[in-house]
Design an enzyme around this catalytic site. Sequence first.
Site, PDB file in Angstrom:
ATOM      1  N   GLY A  55      -8.635 -33.253  -1.765  1.00  0.00           N
ATOM      2  CA  GLY A  55      -9.862 -33.753  -2.388  1.00  0.00           C
ATOM      3  C   GLY A  55     -11.013 -33.578  -1.424  1.00  0.00           C
ATOM      4  O   GLY A  55     -10.793 -33.396  -0.229  1.00  0.00           O
ATOM      5  N   CYS A  82      -3.384 -32.235   2.359  1.00  0.00           N
ATOM      6  CA  CYS A  82      -4.769 -32.283   2.836  1.00  0.00           C
ATOM      7  C   CYS A  82      -5.342 -33.713   2.753  1.00  0.00           C
ATOM      8  O   CYS A  82      -4.874 -34.583   3.468  1.00  0.00           O
ATOM      9  CB  CYS A  82      -5.605 -31.270   2.064  1.00  0.00           C
ATOM     10  SG  CYS A  82      -7.101 -30.839   2.939  1.00  0.00           S
ATOM     11  N   TYR A  83      -6.282 -33.993   1.860  1.00  0.00           N
ATOM     12  CA  TYR A  83      -6.797 -35.364   1.747  1.00  0.00           C
ATOM     13  C   TYR A  83      -5.643 -36.339   1.502  1.00  0.00           C
ATOM     14  O   TYR A  83      -5.624 -37.455   2.029  1.00  0.00           O
ATOM     15  CB  TYR A  83      -7.822 -35.457   0.604  1.00  0.00           C
ATOM     16  CG  TYR A  83      -8.358 -36.853   0.389  1.00  0.00           C
ATOM     17  CD1 TYR A  83      -9.371 -37.349   1.188  1.00  0.00           C
ATOM     18  CD2 TYR A  83      -7.822 -37.677  -0.596  1.00  0.00           C
ATOM     19  CE1 TYR A  83      -9.852 -38.645   1.010  1.00  0.00           C
ATOM     20  CE2 TYR A  83      -8.292 -38.971  -0.782  1.00  0.00           C
ATOM     21  CZ  TYR A  83      -9.307 -39.447   0.015  1.00  0.00           C
ATOM     22  OH  TYR A  83      -9.775 -40.727  -0.158  1.00  0.00           O
ATOM     23  N   HIS A 172      -2.612 -26.183   2.414  1.00  0.00           N
ATOM     24  CA  HIS A 172      -2.338 -26.182   0.972  1.00  0.00           C
ATOM     25  C   HIS A 172      -1.122 -25.307   0.649  1.00  0.00           C
ATOM     26  O   HIS A 172      -1.250 -24.091   0.545  1.00  0.00           O
ATOM     27  CB  HIS A 172      -3.570 -25.674   0.211  1.00  0.00           C
ATOM     28  CG  HIS A 172      -4.692 -26.645   0.227  1.00  0.00           C
ATOM     29  ND1 HIS A 172      -4.857 -27.619  -0.723  1.00  0.00           N
ATOM     30  CD2 HIS A 172      -5.686 -26.830   1.122  1.00  0.00           C
ATOM     31  CE1 HIS A 172      -5.908 -28.355  -0.429  1.00  0.00           C
ATOM     32  NE2 HIS A 172      -6.434 -27.895   0.690  1.00  0.00           N
ATOM     33  N   GLU A 174       0.289 -24.941  -2.081  1.00  0.00           N
ATOM     34  CA  GLU A 174       0.249 -24.432  -3.460  1.00  0.00           C
ATOM     35  C   GLU A 174      -0.467 -23.094  -3.592  1.00  0.00           C
ATOM     36  O   GLU A 174      -0.330 -22.416  -4.606  1.00  0.00           O
ATOM     37  CB  GLU A 174      -0.391 -25.468  -4.394  1.00  0.00           C
ATOM     38  CG  GLU A 174      -1.878 -25.731  -4.184  1.00  0.00           C
ATOM     39  CD  GLU A 174      -2.191 -26.730  -3.060  1.00  0.00           C
ATOM     40  OE1 GLU A 174      -1.311 -26.962  -2.212  1.00  0.00           O
ATOM     41  OE2 GLU A 174      -3.311 -27.252  -3.037  1.00  0.00           O
ATOM     42  N   ASP A 230      -3.164 -20.604 -29.383  1.00  0.00           N
ATOM     43  CA  ASP A 230      -2.964 -22.053 -29.304  1.00  0.00           C
ATOM     44  C   ASP A 230      -2.768 -22.691 -30.675  1.00  0.00           C
ATOM     45  O   ASP A 230      -1.826 -23.456 -30.874  1.00  0.00           O
ATOM     46  CB  ASP A 230      -4.150 -22.725 -28.580  1.00  0.00           C
ATOM     47  CG  ASP A 230      -4.339 -22.156 -27.191  1.00  0.00           C
ATOM     48  OD1 ASP A 230      -3.387 -21.544 -26.667  1.00  0.00           O
ATOM     49  OD2 ASP A 230      -5.439 -22.302 -26.624  1.00  0.00           O
ATOM     50  N   LYS A 369      -1.410 -22.097 -20.443  1.00  0.00           N
ATOM     51  CA  LYS A 369      -1.431 -21.016 -21.431  1.00  0.00           C
ATOM     52  C   LYS A 369      -0.098 -20.247 -21.507  1.00  0.00           C
ATOM     53  O   LYS A 369       0.428 -20.011 -22.588  1.00  0.00           O
ATOM     54  CB  LYS A 369      -2.555 -20.031 -21.087  1.00  0.00           C
ATOM     55  CG  LYS A 369      -2.838 -19.017 -22.173  1.00  0.00           C
ATOM     56  CD  LYS A 369      -3.687 -19.636 -23.245  1.00  0.00           C
ATOM     57  CE  LYS A 369      -4.156 -18.663 -24.292  1.00  0.00           C
ATOM     58  NZ  LYS A 369      -5.080 -19.315 -25.221  1.00  0.00           N
TER      59      LYS A 369
END
Length: 513
Positions: A55, A82-83, A172, A174, A230, A369
């Site tokens: 964040g 991180c944060y 990070h 990710e 969708d 998606k």
Amino acid sequence: MKREAVLIIDFGGQYDQLIARRVREHHVYCELKSYTITLDQIRAFDPIGIIFTGGPSSVYDDDAPHIDPEVFRLGVPILGICYGCQLMAHYLGGQVTPAQDDAAREYGKTRTYFDTGCRLFTGLPEQSVTWMSHGDYMARVPASFSLAAHSDNCPNVAICDESRGFYGVQFHPEVNHTEYGVQMLRNFLYEICGAHGVWTMGDYKDASIAAIREKVGGGKVLLALSGGVDSSVAAALLAEAVGSQLTCVFVDHGLMRKNEGDEVEAAFAPWPIRFVRVNAEARFLAKLAGVSEPERKRKIIGEEFIRVFEEEAKKIGRVDYLVQGTIYPDVVESGTGQAAVIKSHHNVGGLPDYVDFKEILEPLRLLFKDEVRQLGRELGLPEYLVMRQPFPGPGLAIRVIGEVTKEKLDTLREADFIFRDEVAKAHLEGTMSQYFAVLTNMRSVGVMGDGRTYDYTLALRSVNTSDFMTADWSRIPYDVLDAVSTRIVNSVPGINRVVYDITSKPPATVEWE
Ligand code: XMP
């Protein structure tokens, strides 16, 4: 087996959705929830593990997002990123300080040295590259924690308290730039949280169907079907769950691509649902007659769509539930901003509130998606529908530049079909995010046989993009462009010139209007 779900607590980082993606890619179900989640809600969620995201704040900021520290007593493993790592250190007796000099502030790719004895880093090489983006750093590590990684600039890149299952990383894991990030998350999920990786789209489908049945009971359900991925997948799911109570209204505005209306109708024929196809071409074209200004075209189509839908809904009478095809990126998209309106987007999802219904159902609101596409396959939707590229609500009306007429639409439909067909023949579909033809409003002189022609110029547009906010034009091989151009000019009356749009977005947009 116990439901295995990971809770990701969102502290406002820019990669938060990506963390959710990564967890699900490991076949572990997860949800991203705001840091305002209460302890009772966390208990009710019953996670096997918790991830604190990054964040933009500093833990000492007045308005910094916090969390009930009781979360550390739940006996659930926690990974702070991180944060999230700094917050964990802050609560558990460590000290976080703003980096005084550039030495401790780290951005970008950073060589990092790991203690591979830490369970989070099991099986990793002793050094590799991580992606950092932090201004604060942990000046003091909490007493029960040990150091598990460092970089050349920063001694405290990762910390762990193995006995409680608490891990914190300044980088990070990710993002792709962190070389072994995928394995770290895997270690957290499988080795530390004890996940089995049992979450599949088949399970999701079954659970959703059961939940829809329970919620809807004997109620009536209405869905506006656009033919896009969708709304089609939402329709298929509802059809499977409560088919006999479902009415799908498909407003065919006559602005679809070649065969598209029939394909959508055919795809839904196997289900025992009420499928209403409203052939509204004439009324849309009448409203569009003489209109060439793009925003007016969009507004007219959006409004007319709602009018038609409303008329159909009235015929059905009172409905209990209205279905919308909202998907996860729409849900967690944060920061509404004050951005200027470039184009007023028309979405079938944004339906009027004067349709008389009790509640809105959004059965895809937790899916990304590609997960929506996967669910569509599980439900038996044909591949051409599931893999459909994005198509704007106003359809071909914004790809016929200037005034829209039936004749121009037919011309464009043929040319667009040829473009798509040649791309398919060259096996290039998967390499382009969106590709289509545009009928410009410009005519020029050509020669055909021995005669002069004075016909329209057709533009081909193809872009590559991950988010459609920015896009680059696709490098389609010349021989494919040549085949498309030759076939169009030879077989589509009214077109004597084909050009390829080589503009990125920005400064152009994907669509021409
Ligand atoms: P632009 O032209 O704004 O397009 O760069 C970005 C993406 O959005 C699609 N698009 C729309 N989608 N309703 C939609 O649902 C609309 O009115 C609309 N206008 C543009 C466009 O096809 C591209 O994928």
